[in-house]
Scaffold this active site. Structure first.
Site, PDB file in Angstrom:
ATOM      1  N   LYS A  13       3.944 -75.365  31.713  1.00 46.44           N
ATOM      2  CA  LYS A  13       4.346 -74.494  30.571  1.00 46.44           C
ATOM      3  C   LYS A  13       5.531 -74.490  30.918  1.00 46.44           C
ATOM      4  CE  LYS A  13       0.040 -71.732  31.253  1.00 46.44           C
ATOM      5  NZ  LYS A  13      -0.333 -70.416  31.691  1.00 46.44           N
ATOM      6  N   ASP A  23      -1.363 -66.258  26.203  1.00 46.79           N
ATOM      7  CA  ASP A  23      -1.175 -65.444  26.809  1.00 46.79           C
ATOM      8  C   ASP A  23      -0.739 -63.984  26.634  1.00 46.79           C
ATOM      9  OD1 ASP A  23      -2.218 -67.152  28.657  1.00 46.79           O
ATOM     10  OD2 ASP A  23      -0.835 -68.087  29.509  1.00 46.79           O
TER      11      ASP A  23
END
Length: 283
Positions: free
Chosen positions: A76, A113
């Protein structure tokens, strides 16, 4: 519903989730269910075991059929310097879980997210809270703080182990405009009385708190989805508290990924959730 940006219906479009380890990922189940529900028979979604060291090489091999990528740990943050740009949401937490590949080959990083967590809470009627608690630190905790910056009117208590983690969470709080009060993990039970508790720790990490759930708990959002329920989630529910699990977050962030990659809105939330529940039940 808008038309997919993928071009002619016969044009093959590809997407995938990358990470290491990756065999456990539910992303293929969710995205394939979305394609089926939307009638996108020319779309495919796979999973690839990719480490940080192999990430650049994987990106170099992408051809024009690729529309997007989902990213899990440890990629990420590693992906950021390899992209053409990232959204303000992703930049806020230095974490990209989605890459959108445009027809001209430009790769833009997004973070679903954060809005996914907000959307999952809103679905359960949690749209504004006066205070909150975050259990754990790290990338998921940073995303939780960013989400809480949108819905929490007061301070956030971060329960962590060690001063390094404490300093990290204070730093994220300053960057995101959230008042963070750090509490040592040994005292985490005292912070479970917050109206919203977000557990960002791996499976088993919160087991010791299961017998410390308050008499009248608020809402618990535990990001673990397998095994489910966690002992903390089960104890919370038994006391009458509202509980959200990792599948709630996974589905809501995946819906946003589908929308970004395909250009089709709204994404089929119900179909994706049903597919995820079925896959977990079969494990």
């Amino acid at each position: 519903m808008t038309a997919a940006r993928a071009g002619a219906p016969c044009t093959v479009r590809r997407a995938a989730v990358l990470g290491s380890p990756i065999a456990h990922s539910l992303s293929p189940v969710l995205h394939r269910a979305a394609y089926a529900a939307l009638g996108l028979g020319h779309w495919s979604y796979d999973r690839f075991e990719v480490t940080e060291e192999k990430l650049a090489g994987f990106l170099d091999r992408l051809d024009p059929s690729w529309a997007g990528l989902s990213l899990t740990m440890p990629l990420k943050r590693a992906i950021i310097p390899l992209l053409d740009g990232i959204s303000p949401t992703a930049a806020a937490v230095e974490a990209v879980n989605t890459v959108v590949v445009t027809e001209d080959g430009r790769r833009t990083g997004e973070n679903t997210d954060i809005p996914g967590l907000v959307a999952a809470l809103a679905e359960r009627g949690v749209e504004r809270v006066p205070a909150a608690t975050v259990l754990g630190a790290g990338a998921t905790a940073a995303s939780a703080l960013a989400a809480l910056a949108r819905i929490c009117a007061g301070p956030v208590t971060a329960c962590v182990r060690g001063e390094a983690r404490a300093a990290e969470m204070r730093g994220w709080g300053e960057r995101l405009g959230v008042e963070v009060r750090v509490l040592d993990w040994a005292d985490a039970a005292s912070a479970l009385t917050a109206p919203l508790v977000v557990a960002t720790t791996p499976a088993r990490a919160t087991d010791g708190l299961a017998d410390r759930v308050p008499e009248a708990p608020g809402t618990l959002f535990d990001v673990v989805y397998d095994p489910w329920p966690t002992p903390l989630a089960a104890a919370w529910s038994a006391r009458g508290g509202a509980v959200l699990g990792g599948l709630d977050l996974l589905v809501h962030q995946a819906v946003l990924q589908v929308e970004l990659m395909t250009g089709v809105r709204p994404g089929p939330l119900a179909a994706m959730r049903a597919a995820g529940e079925q896959a977990l039940a079969a494990r």
